[in-house]
Design a protein around this motif. Structure first.
Motif, PDB file in Angstrom:
ATOM      1  N   ILE A 156      60.335  95.839  50.965  1.00  0.00           N
ATOM      2  CA  ILE A 156      59.081  94.903  50.269  1.00  0.00           C
ATOM      3  C   ILE A 156      59.462  95.440  48.464  1.00  0.00           C
ATOM      4  CG2 ILE A 156      56.884  94.753  49.818  1.00  0.00           C
ATOM      5  CD1 ILE A 156      57.088  95.027  52.828  1.00  0.00           C
ATOM      6  N   ASP A 157      58.688  93.809  48.041  1.00  0.00           N
ATOM      7  CA  ASP A 157      58.488  93.868  46.454  1.00  0.00           C
ATOM      8  C   ASP A 157      56.808  93.839  46.567  1.00  0.00           C
ATOM      9  OD1 ASP A 157      59.988  93.806  44.070  1.00  0.00           O
ATOM     10  OD2 ASP A 157      59.042  91.771  43.406  1.00  0.00           O
ATOM     11  N   PRO A 158      56.565  94.595  45.035  1.00  0.00           N
ATOM     12  CA  PRO A 158      56.715  95.380  44.088  1.00  0.00           C
ATOM     13  C   PRO A 158      56.929  97.140  45.500  1.00  0.00           C
ATOM     14  CG  PRO A 158      54.094  95.231  43.352  1.00  0.00           C
ATOM     15  CD  PRO A 158      55.166  94.362  44.923  1.00  0.00           C
ATOM     16  N   ILE A 159      57.360  98.078  44.461  1.00  0.00           N
ATOM     17  CA  ILE A 159      57.663  99.300  44.527  1.00  0.00           C
ATOM     18  C   ILE A 159      56.204  99.558  44.155  1.00  0.00           C
ATOM     19  CG2 ILE A 159      59.381 101.517  44.325  1.00  0.00           C
ATOM     20  CD1 ILE A 159      61.444  99.971  44.867  1.00  0.00           C
ATOM     21  N   LEU A 160      56.095 100.641  44.773  1.00  0.00           N
ATOM     22  CA  LEU A 160      54.828 100.946  44.429  1.00  0.00           C
ATOM     23  C   LEU A 160      54.658 102.587  44.132  1.00  0.00           C
ATOM     24  CD1 LEU A 160      51.645 100.594  46.703  1.00  0.00           C
ATOM     25  CD2 LEU A 160      52.369  98.870  45.170  1.00  0.00           C
ATOM     26  N   GLU A 161      54.775 102.121  43.017  1.00  0.00           N
ATOM     27  CA  GLU A 161      55.084 103.695  41.782  1.00  0.00           C
ATOM     28  C   GLU A 161      53.751 104.667  41.940  1.00  0.00           C
ATOM     29  OE1 GLU A 161      55.688 103.238  37.605  1.00  0.00           O
ATOM     30  OE2 GLU A 161      57.298 101.822  38.320  1.00  0.00           O
ATOM     31  N   GLU A 162      53.859 106.051  41.563  1.00  0.00           N
ATOM     32  CA  GLU A 162      53.059 107.244  41.904  1.00  0.00           C
ATOM     33  C   GLU A 162      52.575 107.223  40.876  1.00  0.00           C
ATOM     34  OE1 GLU A 162      52.881 111.900  44.238  1.00  0.00           O
ATOM     35  OE2 GLU A 162      54.198 110.982  42.055  1.00  0.00           O
TER      36      GLU A 162
ATOM     37  N   ASP B 192      49.945  95.713  41.074  1.00  0.00           N
ATOM     38  CA  ASP B 192      51.225  95.569  42.402  1.00  0.00           C
ATOM     39  C   ASP B 192      50.659  95.159  43.897  1.00  0.00           C
ATOM     40  OD1 ASP B 192      52.914  96.590  40.593  1.00  0.00           O
ATOM     41  OD2 ASP B 192      52.823  98.437  41.076  1.00  0.00           O
ATOM     42  N   PHE B 193      49.239  95.444  44.144  1.00  0.00           N
ATOM     43  CA  PHE B 193      48.515  95.488  44.938  1.00  0.00           C
ATOM     44  C   PHE B 193      47.857  94.073  44.970  1.00  0.00           C
ATOM     45  CE2 PHE B 193      47.692  99.565  45.076  1.00  0.00           C
ATOM     46  CZ  PHE B 193      47.866 100.230  46.576  1.00  0.00           C
ATOM     47  N   ASP B 194      47.682  93.527  44.004  1.00  0.00           N
ATOM     48  CA  ASP B 194      47.298  92.256  43.909  1.00  0.00           C
ATOM     49  C   ASP B 194      49.229  91.141  45.618  1.00  0.00           C
ATOM     50  OD1 ASP B 194      44.915  91.794  42.808  1.00  0.00           O
ATOM     51  OD2 ASP B 194      45.373  91.943  41.142  1.00  0.00           O
ATOM     52  N   ALA B 195      49.756  91.274  43.917  1.00  0.00           N
ATOM     53  CA  ALA B 195      51.199  90.851  44.892  1.00  0.00           C
ATOM     54  C   ALA B 195      51.250  91.286  45.903  1.00  0.00           C
ATOM     55  CB  ALA B 195      51.849  91.537  43.545  1.00  0.00           C
ATOM     56  N   LEU B 196      51.254  92.593  46.523  1.00  0.00           N
ATOM     57  CA  LEU B 196      51.857  93.002  47.799  1.00  0.00           C
ATOM     58  C   LEU B 196      50.535  92.211  48.659  1.00  0.00           C
ATOM     59  CD1 LEU B 196      53.302  94.585  49.829  1.00  0.00           C
ATOM     60  CD2 LEU B 196      51.224  95.920  49.566  1.00  0.00           C
ATOM     61  N   LEU B 197      49.273  91.948  48.193  1.00  0.00           N
ATOM     62  CA  LEU B 197      48.004  90.811  49.370  1.00  0.00           C
ATOM     63  C   LEU B 197      49.030  89.203  49.360  1.00  0.00           C
ATOM     64  CD1 LEU B 197      45.338  91.115  50.553  1.00  0.00           C
ATOM     65  CD2 LEU B 197      44.783  90.556  48.402  1.00  0.00           C
ATOM     66  N   GLY B 198      48.714  88.680  48.036  1.00  0.00           N
ATOM     67  CA  GLY B 198      49.612  87.885  47.860  1.00  0.00           C
ATOM     68  C   GLY B 198      50.777  87.474  48.833  1.00  0.00           C
ATOM     69  N   THR B 199      51.877  88.298  49.396  1.00  0.00           N
ATOM     70  CA  THR B 199      52.940  88.475  50.015  1.00  0.00           C
ATOM     71  C   THR B 199      52.695  88.138  51.363  1.00  0.00           C
ATOM     72  OG1 THR B 199      54.512  89.813  48.886  1.00  0.00           O
ATOM     73  CG2 THR B 199      55.117  89.402  50.891  1.00  0.00           C
TER      74      THR B 199
ATOM     75  N   SER C 249      40.912  96.695  47.388  1.00  0.00           N
ATOM     76  CA  SER C 249      40.023  96.669  46.411  1.00  0.00           C
ATOM     77  C   SER C 249      40.955  94.944  46.311  1.00  0.00           C
ATOM     78  CB  SER C 249      40.684  97.336  46.037  1.00  0.00           C
ATOM     79  OG  SER C 249      39.963  97.519  44.347  1.00  0.00           O
ATOM     80  N   ALA C 250      42.395  94.925  46.675  1.00  0.00           N
ATOM     81  CA  ALA C 250      42.656  93.542  45.971  1.00  0.00           C
ATOM     82  C   ALA C 250      42.198  92.428  46.731  1.00  0.00           C
ATOM     83  CB  ALA C 250      44.050  93.689  46.229  1.00  0.00           C
ATOM     84  N   ALA C 251      42.114  92.618  48.045  1.00  0.00           N
ATOM     85  CA  ALA C 251      41.510  91.661  49.046  1.00  0.00           C
ATOM     86  C   ALA C 251      39.950  91.289  48.116  1.00  0.00           C
ATOM     87  CB  ALA C 251      41.019  91.628  50.249  1.00  0.00           C
ATOM     88  N   LEU C 252      39.055  92.247  47.540  1.00  0.00           N
ATOM     89  CA  LEU C 252      37.978  92.112  47.219  1.00  0.00           C
ATOM     90  C   LEU C 252      38.143  91.411  46.087  1.00  0.00           C
ATOM     91  CD1 LEU C 252      34.670  92.918  47.846  1.00  0.00           C
ATOM     92  CD2 LEU C 252      35.196  95.123  46.346  1.00  0.00           C
ATOM     93  N   HIS C 253      38.443  91.964  45.430  1.00  0.00           N
ATOM     94  CA  HIS C 253      38.687  90.803  43.940  1.00  0.00           C
ATOM     95  C   HIS C 253      40.015  90.097  43.387  1.00  0.00           C
ATOM     96  CE1 HIS C 253      40.015  90.886  39.573  1.00  0.00           C
ATOM     97  NE2 HIS C 253      41.517  90.818  40.111  1.00  0.00           N
TER      98      HIS C 253
END
Length: 261
Positions: A212-218, A246-253, A21-25
């Motif tokens: 890895i940062d961020p930690i993904l909350e439930e 958070d997923f945007d940041a993870l994809l960026g990492t 989803s982050a990649a598509l966005h």
């Protein structure tokens, strides 16, 4: 980019779908490879089981024609998307390839197949089965990056440690020469849980900056988006906002790690 774990129930598929989803966005061309015989990622992206050829046939017949026919455009990317989001569907048939120990030639099957594809992508996301057997070893041998997905539970440290060591072993054997592990991603974290706080600190004490940062909350928004078969970034629920960031940041990492390698 392989997403893997020693055990099930840690949310690998949810992380894969969140990154897709982050990649598509973000306008990043992405291919998802569903290597898990349960094929939940396929169901999440297509809304139905995949057809043939699927990943089992791709691995069995590493030809350009086979892999090109197996690639399916996802419904997520069909309406005004700025990028491609495609998938090679999973299949229960791939379980026959999940031997605990594979020879060097077998370990190269997925890498050889992906190297022969016509379409090129900015990122390939491989959702592995919940084990460290042959399919996961194939995925790591084909990857330049990997993430161990863990939940903040009692067995988190030992499971993450065994998973990270697998990558090191494959590199030492020469089977995963391109692999650079990014570390451990903590998923389904509940910040008010004292147990979760303790387990996250335990992971940080042992693995340091490999956590890895961020930690993904439930958050319920992720499950609701999946239930509605829509990208997380298109879901309008308030609980999804932090997760999209958070997923945007993870994809960026992940993408930044390639630029600085």
């Amino acid at each position: 980019m392989s997403l893997y774990s020693l055990k099930g129930g840690v949310g690998k598929t949810s992380v894969t779908l969140g990154l897709a989803s982050a990649a598509l966005h973000r306008g990043v061309n992405a291919l998802v490879v569903d290597l898990d015989p349960q094929a939940d990622t396929t169901l999440g992206l297509l809304g139905e089981p995949g057809g043939e050829p699927d990943i089992a046939e791709v691995i069995a017949s590493a030809r350009t024609e086979t892999i090109d026919r197996s690639v399916i455009q996802t419904p997520w990317a069909r309406s005004g998307a700025r990028s491609h989001l495609d998938i090679i569907p999973g299949s229960h048939r791939s379980s026959r390839l999940d031997s605990p120990a594979l020879d060097r030639r077998a370990l190269r099957r997925l890498r050889d197949a992906l190297d022969k594809r016509t379409q090129q992508y900015d990122i390939v996301l491989v959702d592995c089965p919940p084990s460290l057997n042959g399919l996961t070893q194939m995925a790591l041998s084909a990857s330049d990056r990997s993430i161990v997905v863990a939940e903040p539970g009692f067995f988190a440290v030992s499971a993450a440690d065994r998973a990270l060591k697998l990558g090191d072993e494959l590199k030492a054997q020469g089977a995963a020469q391109r692999l650079q592990p990014l570390g451990v991603l903590v998923n389904r974290y509940r910040p008010r849980s004292v147990e979760h706080q303790f387990r996250v600190q335990e992971l940080k004490d042992l693995f340091g900056d490999q956590v890895i940062d961020p930690i993904l909350e439930e958050r319920i928004g992720l499950q609701q988006a999946q239930g509605g078969a829509v990208p997380l970034h298109a879901y309008e629920g308030a609980s999804a906002q932090q997760l999209t960031e958070d997923f945007d940041a993870l994809l960026g990492t992940i993408l930044d790690s390639r630029q600085h390698s």
